[in-house]
Write a protein that holds these residues in place. Sequence first.
Motif, PDB file in Angstrom:
ATOM      1  N   ILE A 150       0.848  -1.191   0.000  1.00 19.52           N
ATOM      2  CA  ILE A 150       0.000   0.000   0.000  1.00 19.52           C
ATOM      3  C   ILE A 150       0.883   1.240   0.000  1.00 19.52           C
ATOM      4  O   ILE A 150       1.903   1.285   0.688  1.00 19.52           O
ATOM      5  CB  ILE A 150      -0.979  -0.018   1.205  1.00 19.52           C
ATOM      6  N   THR A 151       0.500   2.234  -0.792  1.00 22.35           N
ATOM      7  CA  THR A 151       1.374   3.389  -1.020  1.00 22.35           C
ATOM      8  C   THR A 151       1.074   4.554  -0.073  1.00 22.35           C
ATOM      9  O   THR A 151       1.403   5.688  -0.371  1.00 22.35           O
ATOM     10  CB  THR A 151       1.257   3.878  -2.475  1.00 22.35           C
ATOM     11  N   THR A 152       0.487   4.275   1.093  1.00 24.96           N
ATOM     12  CA  THR A 152       0.195   5.332   2.057  1.00 24.96           C
ATOM     13  C   THR A 152       1.417   5.742   2.864  1.00 24.96           C
ATOM     14  O   THR A 152       1.372   6.736   3.598  1.00 24.96           O
ATOM     15  CB  THR A 152      -0.915   4.878   3.016  1.00 24.96           C
ATOM     16  N   GLY A 153       2.508   4.985   2.768  1.00 26.78           N
ATOM     17  CA  GLY A 153       3.742   5.308   3.470  1.00 26.78           C
ATOM     18  C   GLY A 153       4.728   6.018   2.561  1.00 26.78           C
ATOM     19  O   GLY A 153       4.342   6.652   1.573  1.00 26.78           O
ATOM     20  N   PRO A 154       6.032   5.903   2.853  1.00 30.95           N
ATOM     21  CA  PRO A 154       7.041   6.657   2.102  1.00 30.95           C
ATOM     22  C   PRO A 154       7.427   6.056   0.762  1.00 30.95           C
ATOM     23  O   PRO A 154       8.151   6.688  -0.005  1.00 30.95           O
ATOM     24  CB  PRO A 154       8.244   6.662   3.057  1.00 30.95           C
ATOM     25  N   HIS A 155       6.949   4.839   0.456  1.00 34.71           N
ATOM     26  CA  HIS A 155       7.417   4.151  -0.745  1.00 34.71           C
ATOM     27  C   HIS A 155       6.386   4.180  -1.856  1.00 34.71           C
ATOM     28  O   HIS A 155       5.214   3.859  -1.637  1.00 34.71           O
ATOM     29  CB  HIS A 155       7.773   2.700  -0.414  1.00 34.71           C
ATOM     30  N   PRO A 156       6.811   4.532  -3.080  1.00 28.51           N
ATOM     31  CA  PRO A 156       5.899   4.468  -4.228  1.00 28.51           C
ATOM     32  C   PRO A 156       5.670   3.031  -4.661  1.00 28.51           C
ATOM     33  O   PRO A 156       6.356   2.100  -4.211  1.00 28.51           O
ATOM     34  CB  PRO A 156       6.659   5.251  -5.308  1.00 28.51           C
ATOM     35  N   ALA A 157       4.720   2.862  -5.569  1.00 28.45           N
ATOM     36  CA  ALA A 157       4.351   1.522  -6.021  1.00 28.45           C
ATOM     37  C   ALA A 157       5.553   0.750  -6.590  1.00 28.45           C
ATOM     38  O   ALA A 157       5.660  -0.464  -6.401  1.00 28.45           O
ATOM     39  CB  ALA A 157       3.245   1.613  -7.062  1.00 28.45           C
ATOM     40  N   ALA A 158       6.454   1.444  -7.262  1.00 30.83           N
ATOM     41  CA  ALA A 158       7.599   0.763  -7.868  1.00 30.83           C
ATOM     42  C   ALA A 158       8.457   0.058  -6.819  1.00 30.83           C
ATOM     43  O   ALA A 158       9.033  -1.003  -7.088  1.00 30.83           O
ATOM     44  CB  ALA A 158       8.443   1.762  -8.650  1.00 30.83           C
ATOM     45  N   ASP A 159       8.538   0.629  -5.612  1.00 28.43           N
ATOM     46  CA  ASP A 159       9.334   0.010  -4.549  1.00 28.43           C
ATOM     47  C   ASP A 159       8.673  -1.239  -3.987  1.00 28.43           C
ATOM     48  O   ASP A 159       9.323  -2.047  -3.319  1.00 28.43           O
ATOM     49  CB  ASP A 159       9.547   0.998  -3.399  1.00 28.43           C
ATOM     50  N   LEU A 160       7.386  -1.388  -4.233  1.00 29.38           N
ATOM     51  CA  LEU A 160       6.613  -2.499  -3.672  1.00 29.38           C
ATOM     52  C   LEU A 160       6.292  -3.539  -4.738  1.00 29.38           C
ATOM     53  O   LEU A 160       5.369  -4.344  -4.583  1.00 29.38           O
ATOM     54  CB  LEU A 160       5.321  -1.968  -3.053  1.00 29.38           C
ATOM     55  N   ALA A 161       7.070  -3.541  -5.802  1.00 31.71           N
ATOM     56  CA  ALA A 161       6.754  -4.361  -6.966  1.00 31.71           C
ATOM     57  C   ALA A 161       6.729  -5.857  -6.657  1.00 31.71           C
ATOM     58  O   ALA A 161       6.101  -6.622  -7.375  1.00 31.71           O
ATOM     59  CB  ALA A 161       7.752  -4.078  -8.083  1.00 31.71           C
ATOM     60  N   GLY A 162       7.366  -6.282  -5.589  1.00 29.71           N
ATOM     61  CA  GLY A 162       7.355  -7.694  -5.242  1.00 29.71           C
ATOM     62  C   GLY A 162       6.066  -8.165  -4.604  1.00 29.71           C
ATOM     63  O   GLY A 162       5.862  -9.379  -4.435  1.00 29.71           O
ATOM     64  N   ALA A 163       5.189  -7.236  -4.237  1.00 26.27           N
ATOM     65  CA  ALA A 163       3.899  -7.619  -3.653  1.00 26.27           C
ATOM     66  C   ALA A 163       3.010  -8.262  -4.705  1.00 26.27           C
ATOM     67  O   ALA A 163       3.159  -8.014  -5.906  1.00 26.27           O
ATOM     68  CB  ALA A 163       3.217  -6.385  -3.055  1.00 26.27           C
ATOM     69  N   ASP A 164       2.054  -9.053  -4.265  1.00 25.84           N
ATOM     70  CA  ASP A 164       1.106  -9.666  -5.203  1.00 25.84           C
ATOM     71  C   ASP A 164       0.208  -8.613  -5.834  1.00 25.84           C
ATOM     72  O   ASP A 164      -0.157  -8.723  -7.016  1.00 25.84           O
ATOM     73  CB  ASP A 164       0.254 -10.706  -4.469  1.00 25.84           C
ATOM     74  N   VAL A 165      -0.162  -7.600  -5.054  1.00 28.31           N
ATOM     75  CA  VAL A 165      -0.986  -6.492  -5.518  1.00 28.31           C
ATOM     76  C   VAL A 165      -0.506  -5.249  -4.785  1.00 28.31           C
ATOM     77  O   VAL A 165      -0.102  -5.321  -3.626  1.00 28.31           O
ATOM     78  CB  VAL A 165      -2.486  -6.717  -5.211  1.00 28.31           C
ATOM     79  N   VAL A 166      -0.548  -4.102  -5.446  1.00 29.84           N
ATOM     80  CA  VAL A 166      -0.261  -2.825  -4.801  1.00 29.84           C
ATOM     81  C   VAL A 166      -1.502  -1.958  -4.910  1.00 29.84           C
ATOM     82  O   VAL A 166      -2.079  -1.811  -5.994  1.00 29.84           O
ATOM     83  CB  VAL A 166       0.944  -2.113  -5.449  1.00 29.84           C
ATOM     84  N   ILE A 167      -1.923  -1.389  -3.767  1.00 29.36           N
ATOM     85  CA  ILE A 167      -3.098  -0.519  -3.732  1.00 29.36           C
ATOM     86  C   ILE A 167      -2.692   0.853  -3.229  1.00 29.36           C
ATOM     87  O   ILE A 167      -1.637   1.022  -2.615  1.00 29.36           O
ATOM     88  CB  ILE A 167      -4.225  -1.105  -2.848  1.00 29.36           C
ATOM     89  N   ASP A 168      -3.545   1.841  -3.478  1.00 27.92           N
ATOM     90  CA  ASP A 168      -3.250   3.206  -3.064  1.00 27.92           C
ATOM     91  C   ASP A 168      -3.990   3.627  -1.799  1.00 27.92           C
ATOM     92  O   ASP A 168      -3.665   4.656  -1.215  1.00 27.92           O
ATOM     93  CB  ASP A 168      -3.611   4.186  -4.190  1.00 27.92           C
ATOM     94  N   ALA A 169      -4.993   2.855  -1.402  1.00 31.46           N
ATOM     95  CA  ALA A 169      -5.794   3.228  -0.232  1.00 31.46           C
ATOM     96  C   ALA A 169      -6.360   1.970   0.401  1.00 31.46           C
ATOM     97  O   ALA A 169      -6.607   0.967  -0.281  1.00 31.46           O
ATOM     98  CB  ALA A 169      -6.935   4.163  -0.634  1.00 31.46           C
ATOM     99  N   MET A 170      -6.591   2.021   1.725  1.00 34.50           N
ATOM    100  CA  MET A 170      -7.105   0.858   2.434  1.00 34.50           C
ATOM    101  C   MET A 170      -8.489   0.451   1.933  1.00 34.50           C
ATOM    102  O   MET A 170      -8.870  -0.718   2.012  1.00 34.50           O
ATOM    103  CB  MET A 170      -7.149   1.144   3.930  1.00 34.50           C
ATOM    104  N   ALA A 171      -9.232   1.402   1.409  1.00 41.37           N
ATOM    105  CA  ALA A 171     -10.563   1.084   0.880  1.00 41.37           C
ATOM    106  C   ALA A 171     -10.504   0.077  -0.263  1.00 41.37           C
ATOM    107  O   ALA A 171     -11.511  -0.580  -0.560  1.00 41.37           O
ATOM    108  CB  ALA A 171     -11.253   2.368   0.415  1.00 41.37           C
TER     109      ALA A 171
END
Length: 225
Positions: free
Chosen positions: A193-214
């Motif tokens: 989730i991109t609510t912290g200091p890291h953009p989606a590109a930094d989290l690319a190893g996750a199965d899914v990346v979301i922008d909000a908890m909703a």
Amino acid sequence: MLLLFDIDGTLLVRAADAHRRALHAGIEEVHGVQAPDDDIPTAGRTDLAIMRSLLLLCGVDARAIDDGVEATVSAACTAYARLCPPDLSQTVAPGVPEALAGLVAAGHTPALVTGNLEPIARLKLRRAGLGEWFASGPGGFGSDHEDRSELPALARRRAGDGRPVPREAAVVIGDTPLDVACAQADGVRCVGITTGPHPAADLAGADVVIDAMADLAGVLAAWHA
């Protein structure tokens, strides 16, 4: 589904100042040194790892660090109880209370996988108004192990009824590459989730990346389908 939430940057944002000062206070009380304010990465790391790095920077040898772990943890947690603001509700990330309510209603079980020492994690969430969603037993914390990659498996064991929750029935939700790495180490899925200091590109190893908890409920529903 067992939902293993990170805290800082995921459930809460900008809630770490008193936490940082408490770790420094614990170090000073037990080891008599003043830790530097920066110079080490902290995002996603366990409190034990952060305190070790700070103490090494201060010239404290590894044996003294190991011998003083319990005392330093206790002193840091006591300091946090003193330093933590009485109301952290303004640090709750957008949509988190509503998302937690919906996830529980859908039959999911929230728990924690966090680098925070457990007493700090529990108090932080209570003062943010989120404590009711997280049972006192399940979870993995920075006081359990210095290596965050050990925490998801521990949380699954604690949440199970005599045996660990299966890997396919658990997911880590976090905002740093170390959240992703700890999920991968245990073989469980991860939602970045991109609510912290890291953009989606930094989290690319996750199965899914979301922008909000909703967005989390939709991801879980799609996996279930």
